[in-house]
Design an enzyme around this catalytic site. Sequence first.
Site, PDB file in Angstrom:
ATOM      1  N   ASP A 236      26.529  23.628 -20.571  1.00  0.00           N
ATOM      2  CA  ASP A 236      26.225  22.218 -20.387  1.00  0.00           C
ATOM      3  C   ASP A 236      27.017  21.412 -21.411  1.00  0.00           C
ATOM      4  O   ASP A 236      27.023  21.727 -22.601  1.00  0.00           O
ATOM      5  CB  ASP A 236      24.721  22.018 -20.576  1.00  0.00           C
ATOM      6  CG  ASP A 236      24.280  20.597 -20.248  1.00  0.00           C
ATOM      7  OD1 ASP A 236      25.152  19.713 -20.179  1.00  0.00           O
ATOM      8  OD2 ASP A 236      23.068  20.391 -20.075  1.00  0.00           O
TER       9      ASP A 236
ATOM     10  N   CYS B  70       7.542   1.828   3.539  1.00  0.00           N
ATOM     11  CA  CYS B  70       8.358   1.999   4.740  1.00  0.00           C
ATOM     12  C   CYS B  70       9.575   2.884   4.461  1.00  0.00           C
ATOM     13  O   CYS B  70      10.437   2.525   3.649  1.00  0.00           O
ATOM     14  CB  CYS B  70       8.825   0.633   5.238  1.00  0.00           C
ATOM     15  SG  CYS B  70       9.916   0.738   6.656  1.00  0.00           S
TER      16      CYS B  70
ATOM     17  N   CYS C   9       0.851  -1.189   0.000  1.00  0.00           N
ATOM     18  CA  CYS C   9       0.000   0.000   0.000  1.00  0.00           C
ATOM     19  C   CYS C   9       0.888   1.241   0.000  1.00  0.00           C
ATOM     20  O   CYS C   9       1.900   1.305   0.695  1.00  0.00           O
ATOM     21  CB  CYS C   9      -0.884  -0.008   1.243  1.00  0.00           C
ATOM     22  SG  CYS C   9      -1.768   1.537   1.539  1.00  0.00           S
TER      23      CYS C   9
ATOM     24  N   CYS D 129      28.220  11.477 -10.450  1.00  0.00           N
ATOM     25  CA  CYS D 129      27.354  10.306 -10.634  1.00  0.00           C
ATOM     26  C   CYS D 129      26.352  10.169  -9.504  1.00  0.00           C
ATOM     27  O   CYS D 129      25.778   9.115  -9.312  1.00  0.00           O
ATOM     28  CB  CYS D 129      28.186   9.035 -10.728  1.00  0.00           C
ATOM     29  SG  CYS D 129      29.267   8.796  -9.335  1.00  0.00           S
TER      30      CYS D 129
END
Length: 1611
Positions: free
Chosen positions: A1187, A688, A683, A1223
Site C-alpha cells: 500500500d 428513491c 422517509c 479515483c
Amino acid sequence: MPARTAPARVPALASRAFSLPDDVRRRLKDLERDSLTEKECVKEKLNLLHEFLRTEIKNQLCDLETKLHKEELSEEGYLAKVKSLLNKDLSLENGAHAFSREANGCLENGSQTSGEDCRVVMAEKGKPPKPVSRLYTPRRSKSDGETKSEVSSSPRITRKTTRQTTITSHFPRGPAKRKPEEEPEKVKSDDSVDEEKDQEEKRRRVTSRERVAGLLPAEEPGRVRPGTHMEEEGRDDKEEKRLRSQTKEPTPKHKAKEEPDRDVRPGGAQAEMNEGEDKDEKRHRSQPKDLASKRRPEEKEPERVKPQVSDEKDEDEKEEKRRRTTYRELTEKKMTRTKIAVVSKTNPPKCTECLQYLDDPELRYEQHPPDAVEEIQILTNERLSIFDANESGFESYEDLPQHKLTCFSVYCKRGHLCPIDTGLIEKDVELLFSGSAKPIYEDDPSPEGGINGKNFGPINEWWIAGFDGGEKALLGFSTSFAEYILMDPSPEYAPLFSVMQEKIYISKIVVEFLQSNPDSTYEDLINKIETTVPPCMLNLNRFTEDSLLRHAQFVVEQVESYDRAGDSDEQPIFLSPCMRDLIKLAGVTLGKRRAERRQTIRQPAKEKDKGPTKATTTKLVYQIFDTFFAEQIEKDDKEDKENAFKRRRCGVCEICQQPECGKCKACKDMVKFGGSGRSKQACQKRRCPNMAMKEADDDEEVDDNIPEMPSPKKMHQGKKKKQNKNRISWVGDAVKTDGKKSYYKKVCIDSETLEVGDCVSVIPDDSSKPLYLARVTALWEDSSNGQMFHAHWFCAGTDTVLGATSDPLELFLVDECEDMQLSYIHSKVQVIYKAPSENWAMEGGVDPEALMSEDDGKTYFYQLWYDQDYARFESPPKTQPTEDNKYKFCASCARLAEMRQKEIPRVVEQLQDLEGRVLYSLATKNGVQYRVGDGVYLPPEAFTFNIKLSSPVKRPRKEPVDEALYPEHYRKYSDYIKGSNLDAPEPYRIGRIKEIFCSKKSNGRPNETDIKIRVNKFYRPENTHKSTPASYHADINLLYWSDEEAVVDFKAVQGRCTVEYGEDLPQCLQDFSAGGPDRFYFLEAYNAKSKSFEDPPNHARSTGNKGKGKGKGKNRTKSQTCEPSELETEIKLPKLRTLDVFSGCGGLSEGFHQAGISETLWAIEMWDPAAQAFRLNNPGSTVFTEDCNVLLKLVMAGEVTNSRGQKLPQKGDVEMLCGGPPCQGFSGMNRFNSRTYSKFKNSLVVSFLSYCDYYRPRYFLLENVRNFVSFKRSMVLKLTLRCLVRMGYQCTFGVLQAGQYGVAQTRRRAIILAAAPGEPLPLFPEPLHVFAPRACQLSVVVDDKKFVSNITRLSSGPFRTITVRDTMSDLPEIRNGASALEISYNGEPQSWFQRQLRGSQYQPILRDHICKDMSALVAARMRHIPLAPGSDWRDLPNIEVRLSDGTLARKLRYNYHDKKNGCSSSGALRGVCSCVEGKPCEPAARQFNTLIPWCLPHTGNRHNHWAGLYGRLEWDGFFSTTVTNPEPMGKQGRVLHPEQHRVVSVRECARSQGFPDTYRLFGNILDKHRQVGNAVPPPLAKAIGLEIKRCMLAKARESASAKIKEEAAKD
C-alpha cells in the site's frame, strides 16, 4: 386435468380412407424431432406425402408455388395454405382423420370410432376392451371445395401416450390469430375470462347430466353435446357481442384467418394444447394414473364405455346447412371489417393461470408422488413432529411449523409446472406445490422416510437465506399452515428450479463481490461472474454474462435489499458503476416494494462500514483539505437538508408512492409524527433509487458538445466616475511630459500618499462585488480624462480555476491592465511577493509555515502568474524596466506587446525587386523563421492536386432488408458509426518554399501586410492515383516531390517541417525519422499527368533554391533547419530519476523511456500481476507491491527499507513523480456530504499529493480519466491544483486525445502537469495525427468558465490517422478461445505502425495473441454478425440456431406493440415487453437463450438502441476506449474482430494502446486484458515526455548561456 371421454357421434365411413405406411409415419416423427425451420419441415413432409395426395391437390400446390415465386404470396401465406390443403385431403368428410391406427377406441384428434368398429378392433387384438377416454370432439372441417373455418374444441385434453397419428399432427402448431379488432399484445380481457367461466360451467352441467344418466347412449335428438356445432355457435355469439361492445362494429362469429405456422388451440387462447401435441410423449407412463388420482370421486371414469350408434343423418344435414350459411355471412363481414382494421400478428395462446405459452415445447405438467395426501394430513403426521408427547409445541400459535421438502414441484391450477419468480405470486395467482415432507432436522435429500404430499399451498411468500458467506443459499416457501425449506426438486421440476438456484448463486456472487469492490466496472463484474466456478448441484460448466442479464432484475433486488440493511448515510452499493450499467442494460425496474413482491430476504444485517482506510498525508496537504472541508461540509449539508425531500423522490416508482412508515428517524422528525420538522429528510423507506441512479449518472456524464461559455471575466470598468478634485492632489512636479500627458511619481488621495509601484484596492461598478486589487504602474493627468493611473490587475484566487478552494489572501499576476481614473481608488493595500526558498526541494513533509501571519484586510501575497485562458500557474515573468521608462513601465503591456509582435507575420532580408512584387529570403510568424527552401505545413484547403481522386468512401446506400429475418435492423437509422474515420480530416498539405514575396502597392512600395509564398507541392501516397491503399503500406512520413506549384497566403502556414531527399541522408531512414519531430523524406517524384513515379530532379535534391539566395540557400538553410537537432545532440541531458506510483504494467514509464527523459528506478503497484509485468519490462526497477500509504509512512518515519528489505527512495532522490491514482472511490454521488468528504480526504489522490509534497520532484504528472476534471463539480481538480500551488509548484491541466498521438483508439485523458520553481512548465504536446472530430472535444468547463489547453492544431495535423488495419492486419488468424501464448507471425509487417511495434527482433515471436473463450450463445451471436462496417447486434437474424454445446438458441418473440417504433412494414409487432405500451414491465415477458439478446430491444429505445454492442471493428476505423475486459455487451462496445468471429485478442488490445510487441504481460488472459486496459498509451506518454525534454533543454541552454556570459564577464 384428468383425461376424460365423451360419447361421440359415429361418423359415416369415409368414401376415401387410407393409412400411411409405418416407415412414412416414422419419418414424419423424426422430422418433428429435428431442429428444422418451419419452411424446411414443410418441404420435407411434402416430399414424403406427395404420392398419397390427389391430383387436384397436387395441382393446387403447384399453383401456390408459382404464386410464391412471383411474390404474389408471402412465405407465411404459402406455408399456411399448404398445410390447409394437406389437412383437407387427408381428412374424413366430417373432420375425423381416417388413419387406421387406433388407441383405446379413440382417434388422435379426439373423434371416436363407431362402437362397431371399436369392437372389431378389440376383437382383432384379442383383448378385453379398455375404458375409452372421454374426449371433446373438434369442430368438423368443411368439405374439400370450401375454405376451412377455424378449428376449435373444448379445453378437455387427452393425455394418453399412445395416440392416433394424423398428418396435421406432424406440422408445428402455432397460436391462433386474434380477430382484427383485438389488440395483439393485450392479455385476455375480463369479458373473455368471464365467458370462459360460463363455458366451464356449461361443461360441468353437461358432465353432471352424463353422470346421472350413467353411460350416455348415442346422442339424443336436441341434446347439445359439448364440442358440437351448436355449442360453438353459442360461444361465437358471445364473442361477437363482446367484440361489438368493444369496437361498436359488426363482428363475425367465426374467424377464418390462421397464422401460417400455427394451428388453432382448442378453446381459444385460454385453453390447453390440443391432443395433437407430442409433448405427452415426454411424460411418464404412470401419469394417467396420477391424473386420475387427482379427480374428485364423482369424476372417476366409468369402468367401461359402450358407445351406441344412432341415425342422425337429418340432423347432420341441418347442421351442415346452417354451418355453411354462417360461414358465408362471416366471410362477407370479415371482408368489410378488414378494410378498416389493422391486421397484426397476435399472441400465441397462453394459460390463463400461469400465462405460459401453450405451444412452448418445454411446457411441463405436474406429477404427484405416489400415495400423495393433502397438506393438512401431512402436517398432522407424527413423523414430522420434533416434540414428544410431554413437550409443548410452539411458544405462540402465530409461529408456523418449519419442515423440509424434497422431490418438490410447483404448479398452477391447470397443472403446468411454474417458476416462482415470474411475478405470479405477486399477482395473486395461486401456485401449489407437491413433494415429500421431512422433519426440519433431516439433511438427506432423498424422498425415503418422507411423507408424500400434493396440493400444498397456495404459496403466500417465498424467501431466501444463506447470504452469510457460506457456500449454500437456501430457498423456502410459506403457506397459511407451515414453512418449507426446499431441498432437491423432482426430476420434472429440476430444469425450472436450476434456473432459480442459478439466480440465487449469482446474486450471492454479486453481493459478496460488491462488498469488497464497490467501485468495480461492469467488465470487472463480468470477469468475476465468468471466473467463478458454479456449485456442482447446478450442473453448469460456467456462469456467463447471459446468466447475469437473465437474472438482472432479481440480482438488483437482492443488492437493494442488502443496501437497506446499511445506514442511511452510507453509499448504496447498487450505485456502483457496474450495477448502474447492469440496470441500464437489462432494463431493471427499481423501487419495487418487498411487501408487494411477497419475497423476503432472510439474511444477516449488513456489517457496519468502518469507512475508508486512513491515508498517509503530509501536514500541508492535511491542512488544506481539513480547512476547506470544515467549511464546505457545513454549507453542503445545509443545502442537502433544504433540497433533500424534493431531490430524492421521482414520485413514480412504487417506493415513492408508498406512505411514510412513521417509524424511521426521518419520519419521527416530521411534524405530522410529532417531530420538529428541521431535518426535512425523506422517509428512509421512500428513498428513491431512481433519483439516486440519476444523480450518480449525472456525476459521470460529460457533454462532448460543450456550449460556448463566456471567457473568464475581465476587470474592466465600464464608465467614468465623476472626479472629486478635493480628495486627490499631485505630490511633486511632473517627471515627464509626453504630449498632452504629464506623468507624476506620487499622488495624495484622502491624505494617503501613493506612488508608482504601490498596490491599491479599486471600487467596482457593482457594489455587491469585492474590491479589485491592482498595482499602480503610472500616474498622469491630461486635459480630456483628468487625473488617471494605469492599473496592472491582480487576480483573486476565486477568479481562477481554483474558485472557492483558493487561499483568500493569495493573489495571482495576470496579463491584464487598463487606464483608470484615480477617483476609483479605494485605499492603499500591501501585496507581498512570496518567492520560493532556496532550500525549497528539501522542505517537503515538514510543518508548513503560514504564508501570512494574520489577515488585516489590507495585506495580500502572490507567488505565481496566471494565464486565464489556459489555466496555467507559472513563475512570474522576469521583465525589468529600463531607466527611461520606469515612470510608466507595465510588465503586462510589455508582454502583451511582445506577443502581438510575434504573432504578426513579417518579411526580412529583401532579395530582389521585381515588377509588381518584391522577393524576400526570410519571413517570421509566431516567433518561427521560414526561409526559402524550408518545408511548411499548410491547411488541407491551401491547394489541390492535379489528379482527380475517386470520391472518398461513403457508406453504401441502405438496401431493403427482410424485416422478418432482421427485425432489429430498423433501429439503424443513423449513419454515424462510432469508431469510423469517415469524418476524419486530411493531414496538412506539405510544400517547400520556392519564393517569399509581397505585391506592390499603388505607390510602388511592397505591401508587407499581405505576404505570399510560392511552394512546390509534395504528394503523400494517398494523394497519388494509388489512393488510400498506398498509404497503408508506405511509411507515414513518406512524400513524393512534384514540380507543381501553388501560391499561398503566408498567414495560412501552420508550422515548419524538415523534408529531405532520402539518398542524401547520412543515416538510415529509420534513424532520421526517429531523430526528431516533423521529419519527412522523399525518394521519388510524382508526375500527375502520366500517373508515374520518376527520379526527382536535381533542384529537388538540393534543400535550397539555386540562384535565388545569393549564397544563403543550401548551406544556411540546412544549418537553420537542423539547428535545434544539433543543439540536442550537443547537450547530453541526464535522465530524471523517476518514481511511478500506481504504475500498473508500466505504460507511462514506457512512454517516458521512449522519449529518453527518465529512468524509472522505483514503482509502486499493489496488484501483483501488474507489478510482475512491470518487473519483466523494467528489470532494473525496484517494484513495491505494498500500500502506498504504508510506504510513505515508513519514509516519513525515517526508514530506509521496507519489511521485505527493499530500499526506499529518500528525500531528494526523486526527480520526477508520475502516476494515475484511482479515483472511483468517490465517484458515486454528485454532491459531497460528510461521508463522501471523508472518503475523498482518505483517497489515493490525497496520498499521491502527499508523495509530491514530501519528495518535491522537479516534475510531477498526474494522469486520469477525462471525467477527473468534472468530478464533484470539478472539486477534485480544484483541490489537486490548490495543493500544488500551496507547495509552490507551477501547474496546469488539460485533456488530451490519445488518438492524436499515434494509436488507433479514442482515449481522452486528463493530465495535470507541475514543475518545480525554476523549471519551465511544459506545454501540452501538439497533436501529431488527425483524428475523428467527435472524439476531439477537449475543452473543460469549470464553474461556467470554458478552459482550453495550449494546443493550436485543432483541425488537422502532420500525419494521417492510424487505423485498425494499421494496427493488427498482420496478426495471424485465431479462433474464439485461442490460448497459445507464443506463436509465429506468419508474415512480414504490412504497415508503418506494425514495423514500429514489431521493432527489430532477431527471432520474432508473437506473444499473447490469445482471446477470451466466449460461451456457446455469445459465440453463435458473433458468428452471425455480418462483416460489413458498422455491423452490430441490430444485424442479427431472428432464427433458431444449434449451438456448439448442442443446445438450441430460440427465436425472439415480439408480442407487444411498440408505441414509439410502431410496426414493421409487414405489420409485425416490434415490442418484447409490455413496457413499450406504457405499462409496467411484465416479468413473464422475459426471454432467454435467444440469438438476439432480449434485453437489448427491451431497453434500446431509451439507450440510443445500444448502438455498437456486439459491434465489429472497422478496418479503416479505430478502437473505442480499450477497457479491462472486452465484452460484446460492455461499455467498449465494438470489440469483435473485423473479419473473425471472436473478440479482440490481448495483443490486439495492447497494439491499440501502442505497446510494442516485445512488451511483456503477466498472468491469465483476464489479468493481461486488465493490465492493458488500465495503462496509459505509451505514444501519449512519449509525446508528453518530449515536451518535458524540450523544457529541460531550454533550461540547459539558458544555463550554458549564462555560464558563458559569466565567464566572459570575468575575462
